[in-house]
Write a protein that holds these residues in place. Structure first.
Motif, PDB file in Angstrom:
ATOM      1  N   ARG A   1       0.851  -1.194   0.000  1.00 58.00           N
ATOM      2  CA  ARG A   1       0.000   0.000   0.000  1.00 58.00           C
ATOM      3  C   ARG A   1       0.882   1.237   0.000  1.00 58.00           C
ATOM      4  O   ARG A   1       1.926   1.238   0.642  1.00 58.00           O
ATOM      5  CB  ARG A   1      -0.891   0.035   1.254  1.00 58.00           C
TER       6      ARG A   1
ATOM      7  N   ASN B   1       4.364 -11.159  -3.402  1.00 55.91           N
ATOM      8  CA  ASN B   1       4.281 -11.038  -4.865  1.00 55.91           C
ATOM      9  C   ASN B   1       5.590 -10.531  -5.438  1.00 55.91           C
ATOM     10  O   ASN B   1       6.185  -9.598  -4.901  1.00 55.91           O
ATOM     11  CB  ASN B   1       3.168 -10.054  -5.240  1.00 55.91           C
TER      12      ASN B   1
ATOM     13  N   GLU C   1     -16.080 -14.037  -1.871  1.00 51.24           N
ATOM     14  CA  GLU C   1     -16.880 -12.967  -1.258  1.00 51.24           C
ATOM     15  C   GLU C   1     -18.184 -13.480  -0.669  1.00 51.24           C
ATOM     16  O   GLU C   1     -18.807 -12.798   0.137  1.00 51.24           O
ATOM     17  CB  GLU C   1     -17.160 -11.859  -2.287  1.00 51.24           C
TER      18      GLU C   1
ATOM     19  N   TYR D   1     -12.598 -11.373   0.709  1.00 51.71           N
ATOM     20  CA  TYR D   1     -13.236 -10.429   1.628  1.00 51.71           C
ATOM     21  C   TYR D   1     -14.192 -11.147   2.585  1.00 51.71           C
ATOM     22  O   TYR D   1     -14.471 -10.654   3.660  1.00 51.71           O
ATOM     23  CB  TYR D   1     -13.994  -9.355   0.847  1.00 51.71           C
TER      24      TYR D   1
HETATM   25  P1  C2E Z   1      -2.818 -10.296  -6.316  1.00 50.36           P
HETATM   26  O1  C2E Z   1      -1.472 -10.761  -5.939  1.00 50.36           O
HETATM   27  O2  C2E Z   1      -3.635 -11.189  -7.172  1.00 50.36           O
HETATM   28  O3  C2E Z   1      -3.558  -9.958  -4.955  1.00 50.36           O
HETATM   29  C1  C2E Z   1      -4.918 -10.173  -4.706  1.00 50.36           C
HETATM   30  C2  C2E Z   1      -5.700  -8.905  -4.885  1.00 50.36           C
HETATM   31  O4  C2E Z   1      -7.087  -9.185  -4.719  1.00 50.36           O
HETATM   32  C3  C2E Z   1      -5.389  -7.830  -3.833  1.00 50.36           C
HETATM   33  O5  C2E Z   1      -5.552  -6.562  -4.448  1.00 50.36           O
HETATM   34  C4  C2E Z   1      -6.480  -8.058  -2.801  1.00 50.36           C
HETATM   35  O6  C2E Z   1      -6.741  -6.930  -1.996  1.00 50.36           O
HETATM   36  C5  C2E Z   1      -7.642  -8.366  -3.711  1.00 50.36           C
HETATM   37  N1  C2E Z   1      -8.685  -9.160  -3.055  1.00 50.36           N
HETATM   38  C6  C2E Z   1      -8.562 -10.080  -2.087  1.00 50.36           C
HETATM   39  N2  C2E Z   1      -9.740 -10.629  -1.763  1.00 50.36           N
HETATM   40  C7  C2E Z   1     -10.670 -10.035  -2.545  1.00 50.36           C
HETATM   41  C8  C2E Z   1     -12.103 -10.175  -2.679  1.00 50.36           C
HETATM   42  O7  C2E Z   1     -12.764 -10.965  -1.999  1.00 50.36           O
HETATM   43  N3  C2E Z   1     -12.697  -9.386  -3.616  1.00 50.36           N
HETATM   44  C9  C2E Z   1     -12.002  -8.503  -4.379  1.00 50.36           C
HETATM   45  N4  C2E Z   1     -12.685  -7.778  -5.273  1.00 50.36           N
HETATM   46  N5  C2E Z   1     -10.658  -8.357  -4.298  1.00 50.36           N
HETATM   47  C10 C2E Z   1     -10.000  -9.109  -3.375  1.00 50.36           C
HETATM   48  P2  C2E Z   1      -4.504  -5.379  -4.238  1.00 50.36           P
HETATM   49  O8  C2E Z   1      -4.015  -5.399  -2.826  1.00 50.36           O
HETATM   50  O9  C2E Z   1      -5.117  -4.150  -4.783  1.00 50.36           O
HETATM   51  O10 C2E Z   1      -3.282  -5.811  -5.160  1.00 50.36           O
HETATM   52  C11 C2E Z   1      -3.412  -5.874  -6.542  1.00 50.36           C
HETATM   53  C12 C2E Z   1      -2.213  -6.529  -7.182  1.00 50.36           C
HETATM   54  O11 C2E Z   1      -1.038  -5.716  -7.004  1.00 50.36           O
HETATM   55  C13 C2E Z   1      -1.845  -7.880  -6.575  1.00 50.36           C
HETATM   56  O12 C2E Z   1      -2.713  -8.879  -7.087  1.00 50.36           O
HETATM   57  C14 C2E Z   1      -0.416  -8.004  -7.031  1.00 50.36           C
HETATM   58  O13 C2E Z   1      -0.376  -8.453  -8.374  1.00 50.36           O
HETATM   59  C15 C2E Z   1       0.066  -6.566  -6.984  1.00 50.36           C
HETATM   60  N6  C2E Z   1       0.825  -6.369  -5.728  1.00 50.36           N
HETATM   61  C16 C2E Z   1       0.372  -6.098  -4.483  1.00 50.36           C
HETATM   62  N7  C2E Z   1       1.397  -6.010  -3.607  1.00 50.36           N
HETATM   63  C17 C2E Z   1       2.527  -6.237  -4.312  1.00 50.36           C
HETATM   64  C18 C2E Z   1       3.940  -6.283  -3.970  1.00 50.36           C
HETATM   65  O14 C2E Z   1       4.367  -6.150  -2.825  1.00 50.36           O
HETATM   66  N8  C2E Z   1       4.807  -6.511  -5.016  1.00 50.36           N
HETATM   67  C19 C2E Z   1       4.386  -6.705  -6.284  1.00 50.36           C
HETATM   68  N9  C2E Z   1       5.301  -6.919  -7.233  1.00 50.36           N
HETATM   69  N10 C2E Z   1       3.084  -6.695  -6.637  1.00 50.36           N
HETATM   70  C20 C2E Z   1       2.161  -6.464  -5.666  1.00 50.36           C
END
Ligand code: C2E
Ligand code: MG
Ligand code: MG
Ligand code: MG
Length: 300
Positions: free
Chosen positions: A63, A121, A248, A267
């Motif tokens: 974040r 990730n 969800e 979620y």
């Molecule tokens: P991801 O690795 O596929 O992470 C899962 C995403 O789905 C996360 O979004 C999470 O908050 C969201 N999510 C989890 N449960 C639910 C649910 O029930 N419903 C919905 N609609 N969404 C859910 P977030 O945190 O916005 O992260 C998005 C992407 O950003 C991640 O997808 C990952 O690809 C990338 N990311 C996040 N943190 C890092 C990091 O530290 N390094 C790198 N390289 N990429 C990251």
């Protein structure tokens, strides 16, 4: 004349591109200071073992608390961090912080609790960086957590960029002792038959497939759930563990459990949470024999 072919249309398009470029540039310069100013934070989302409803681990999610713009979502700033190379020091910080958090959480649990895992990730540029193996090893040893409790998540597109090289780096990570997950599975263009060429331990079913799981599809024969079923069968045949993402609804949880999917994240169980909420969340969860989740998914 068709839209967009007039001079005005061109100007509008050009103007938008320009605005976007300026915003990206602004994000870039802001990001250069963000690490020093401690504006990045890791949030953690629990991964639940469906048969027992116990928490088996967490995924670390980055974040950015921007001083003026507020929370910038990772899908917005990670591509910029990639392009500028900031992802390399940022990713090192993520690995260190995630391992430290895991050490802290593991220390809180009673010995009867199973070991927790931490998933991190990795993006393409980080993955190509020569220091990755050193970074992973030093994050593990500084936090004194066993390598087996760290899971590195990579996407299909990262893998497909340079399959031969990817295989080599993944093998290095396996030698260190970390496990590897293929993230957002089913959204990329990798062929299913190539999966066995990589040392993946876990397959994460993309949330798009979980979202498509609704009651009406189950009552109608051969609904979309056949995709989830196929992925589960594929993972099983290759001896891989499975995590379904984006659960969800209670229906999705029950259906996945019934289909034999061992782990889930979404979620329904909990949103990603800040470190400050993590401790009480985990201790509450441990106290309750069947986990902290009611059938409506609300935390009790
Ligand atoms: P991801 O690795 O596929 O992470 C899962 C995403 O789905 C996360 O979004 C999470 O908050 C969201 N999510 C989890 N449960 C639910 C649910 O029930 N419903 C919905 N609609 N969404 C859910 P977030 O945190 O916005 O992260 C998005 C992407 O950003 C991640 O997808 C990952 O690809 C990338 N990311 C996040 N943190 C890092 C990091 O530290 N390094 C790198 N390289 N990429 C990251
Ligand atoms: Mg992930
Ligand atoms: Mg994912
Ligand atoms: Mg994703």
């Amino acid at each position: 004349r068709a839209k967009g072919t007039t001079d005005d249309g061109y100007k509008v398009f050009h103007h938008q591109m320009h605005t976007q470029a300026v915003q990206t540039l602004k994000l870039e310069t802001d990001m250069r200071h963000a690490l020093d100013r401690n504006e990045f934070e890791l949030h953690f989302q629990p991964i639940v073992h469906l048969p027992s409803m116990h928490i088996s681990g967490f995924e670390a999610l980055l974040r950015w608390q921007h001083p003026r713009r507020g929370m910038v979502p990772p899908l917005e700033f990670i591509p910029v961090a990639e392009e500028t190379g900031i992802i390399v020091p940022l990713g090192e910080w993520v690995l260190r912080t995630a391992c430290e958090t895991l050490a802290h959480l593991s220390g809180l649990l009673s010995p009867k609790a199973g070991p927790l895992t931490m998933s991190v990730n990795l993006s393409a540029r980080q993955f190509r960086n020569k220091r990755l193996a050193d970074t992973v090893e030093s994050a593990l040893s500084m936090a004194r957590v066993p390598a087996g409790s760290l899971c590195l998540e990579v996407t299909e597109s990262l893998v497909m960029e340079d399959p031969a090289r990817t295989r080599g780096i993944l093998r290095q990570m396996k030698e260190i002792g970390a496990s590897i997950a293929i993230d957002d599975f089913g959204t990329g263009y990798s062929s299913l038959s190539s999966l066995h060429n990589y040392p993946f331990d876990t397959l994460k079913i993309d949330q798009a497939f979980v979202r498509a799981m609704r009651e009406e599809h189950f009552t109608a024969r051969n609904g979309r759930n056949s995709i989830v079923r196929t992925i589960l069968a594929l993972a099983e045949s290759m001896g891989m563990g499975v995590v379904a993402e984006g659960i969800e609804t209670a229906f999705q949880k029950e259906a996945l459990h019934a289909m034999g999917c061992a782990h889930a994240q979404g979620y329904l169980f909990a949103k990603p949470m800040a470190f400050s909420s993590l401790e009480s969340f985990l201790l509450d969860a441990e106290d309750l024999a069947f986990g902290p989740f009611g059938s409506n998914g609300e935390q009790k």
